[in-house]
Structures are given as structure tokens and as C-alpha cells.
Design a protein around this motif. Structure first.
Motif, mmCIF file in Angstrom:
data_model
loop_
_atom_site.group_PDB
_atom_site.id
_atom_site.type_symbol
_atom_site.label_atom_id
_atom_site.label_comp_id
_atom_site.label_asym_id
_atom_site.label_seq_id
_atom_site.Cartn_x
_atom_site.Cartn_y
_atom_site.Cartn_z
ATOM 1 N N ASN A 291 14.341 0.927 -6.886
ATOM 2 C CA ASN A 291 13.130 1.105 -7.688
ATOM 3 C C ASN A 291 13.409 0.959 -9.180
ATOM 4 O O ASN A 291 12.639 0.331 -9.911
ATOM 5 N N THR B 90 4.064 9.217 -5.895
ATOM 6 C CA THR B 90 4.535 7.993 -5.233
ATOM 7 C C THR B 90 6.039 8.073 -4.978
ATOM 8 O O THR B 90 6.522 7.618 -3.938
ATOM 9 N N SER B 91 6.763 8.672 -5.923
ATOM 10 C CA SER B 91 8.206 8.857 -5.710
ATOM 11 C C SER B 91 8.461 9.782 -4.527
ATOM 12 O O SER B 91 9.318 9.510 -3.676
ATOM 13 N N THR C 145 5.887 -0.696 -5.276
ATOM 14 C CA THR C 145 6.527 -0.557 -6.586
ATOM 15 C C THR C 145 6.680 -1.924 -7.246
ATOM 16 O O THR C 145 6.458 -2.069 -8.456
ATOM 17 N N ILE D 230 17.004 3.621 -2.285
ATOM 18 C CA ILE D 230 15.665 3.266 -2.754
ATOM 19 C C ILE D 230 15.465 3.684 -4.199
ATOM 20 O O ILE D 230 14.755 3.004 -4.955
ATOM 21 N N TYR E 296 0.226 1.382 -0.902
ATOM 22 C CA TYR E 296 0.463 2.829 -0.881
ATOM 23 C C TYR E 296 -0.462 3.512 0.117
ATOM 24 O O TYR E 296 -0.050 4.464 0.800
ATOM 25 N N TYR F 31 9.171 8.923 3.063
ATOM 26 C CA TYR F 31 8.929 7.836 4.016
ATOM 27 C C TYR F 31 10.242 7.247 4.534
ATOM 28 O O TYR F 31 10.381 6.973 5.734
ATOM 29 N N ALA G 165 8.822 0.460 1.642
ATOM 30 C CA ALA G 165 8.552 1.448 0.601
ATOM 31 C C ALA G 165 8.608 0.876 -0.804
ATOM 32 O O ALA G 165 7.945 1.400 -1.710
ATOM 33 N N THR H 156 7.577 7.919 -1.180
ATOM 34 C CA THR H 156 8.556 6.935 -0.734
ATOM 35 C C THR H 156 9.849 7.600 -0.284
ATOM 36 O O THR H 156 10.483 7.149 0.681
ATOM 37 N N LEU I 263 1.101 3.056 3.386
ATOM 38 C CA LEU I 263 2.265 3.926 3.521
ATOM 39 C C LEU I 263 1.855 5.363 3.817
ATOM 40 O O LEU I 263 2.476 6.048 4.641
#
Length: 200
Positions: free
Chosen positions: A144, A124-125, A16, A140, A187, A131, A12, A128, A190
Motif C-alpha cells: 500500500n 479502510t486500513s 487503494t 499489504i 471497497y 480481510y 485488497a 484490508t 470487500l
């Protein structure tokens, strides 16, 4: 540390890392690009930045609805891909910076690029966090934050080295483009993996 799923966390945080590293070559020094390449002075760039960040705020409010209607692929992959395209076009204006159209194209592409890249960040936050699962979210989040600070430090040092070596702004921005492409492609992977894992 054994309480965390490090395999999931690593998967994940990789996009980033690439996006943060690429952003460090461009975002903190974009004013130098406009000043040195197009002769834009600080007051004009400040006004431009104000406009773009106003668009960032507005677009960030729209992105949850875009995600709800069209999913992560549009909210993240498409938006960031369009942003990369505009960043690439902006970089090419160094090749014709003496043309009256050079500055105009640079301003327009920069204005669109900023909100398109930033509006995907909440998604995206969310991606992840979903995920990696609930037990890994605190870790995470911390990783990040560290990645962004660390990558921008490294990118700033490399930017200084490149400029001292006479590397053109456009070529440095192309490095950002390449790193962004890797990040967005990751991404995409993912998203596909998350959709397969959550499919009923």
C-alpha cells in the motif's frame, strides 16, 4: 513469497490503487486549481488548507465511533461517496468561475470533501488488514505504501501532459472522480465479502 496469500492481497490492494491514482491527479495540485480557475492567492489557500486539515483531524477521531455504531458501509462507503460528490461539484465550478458563487461553492465543497475522504482512511486500513488476515498484514502494508508513492508519480506525469495539451482542470478532476468511484465500489465489495466470511 510463497508464505503469503497473493489472491487476498491483490483483492485488497486494488481499491487503494484506484484511489491513489485518482488522488494523484488532484490532491498535490489542488492549489493550482484554486489559483488558475478562481484566482485564489497562496495566503488564502494556506488558510483554507489549515481549516480543512483541522477538520480532517477532528473527523478522524470521530470515525471509529461511527464505524462502531453503523459499520463499515457508513464509515467507508457513505463517507467516501459523499466526498466524491463534493469533489464533482467543486470541479464544475470551473464552468462558472466568473460568477461570484463559483469561488464560494468551490471553497465549501473542498472544505467538506477533505475530511470526508480522509476520515475513512483508518477504516479502510483496518478493513484490508482484517480481510487479508494476520500472516499477510506486513506485506499489504508495504504494498500500500508503494502504491501511493508510485501512483502519485504516474499521476503527476499525466497531469503535466494533460495540462500541456490544454485539458481543463475540471476534466482532470473528473478523472479522479471516476477512479474514486471504482475504488469505493471495490471497497463496497470487500466489505460485503468480509462480512459474509466473518458471519457466525
Amino acid at each position: 513469497h510463497s508464505d503469503y496469500d497473493w489472491g487476498l492481497i491483490l483483492q485488497a490492494v486494488i481499491p487503494t490503487f484506484f484511489i491513489a491514482l485518482g488522488a494523484g491527479f488532484t490532491i498535490p495540485v489542488i492549489n493550482l486549481f484554486f489559483h488558475d480557475v478562481h484566482g485564489m492567492q497562496a495566503p488564502a489557500f494556506s488558510l483554507l488548507n489549515s481549516v480543512t486539515f483541522t477538520l480532517v483531524v477532528l473527523s478522524s477521531l470521530l470515525i471509529p465511533e461511527i464505524k462502531r455504531r453503523f459499520g463499515y458501509q457508513v464509515a467507508i462507503t457513505l463517507m467516501q461517496s459523499l466526498s466524491i460528490f463534493f469533489l464533482f461539484v467543486m470541479a464544475t465550478t470551473e464552468w462558472y468561475n466568473h460568477s461570484p458563487w463559483g469561488l464560494v461553492i468551490a471553497v465549501v465543497t473542498f472544505t467538506f470533501r477533505q475530511p470526508l475522504m480522509n476520515m475513512a482512511q483508518p477504516m479502510t486500513s483496518e478493513l484490508t488488514m482484517n480481510y487479508v488476515g494476520e500472516r499477510n498484514r506486513e506485506m499489504i502494508s508495504a504494498i500500500n505504501a508503494s502504491i501511493w508513492s508510485g501512483c502519485w508519480f504516474v499521476s503527476a506525469k499525466l497531469f503535466s501532459v494533460f495540462r500541456e495539451a490544454g485539458v481543463a482542470y475540471s476534466n482532470i478532476i473528473f478523472i479522479t472522480v471516476a477512479l474514486y468511484i471504482i475504488g469505493v465500489a471495490w471497497y463496497y465489495w470487500l466489505i460485503k465479502t468480509h462480512e459474509q466470511n466473518t458471519r457466525p
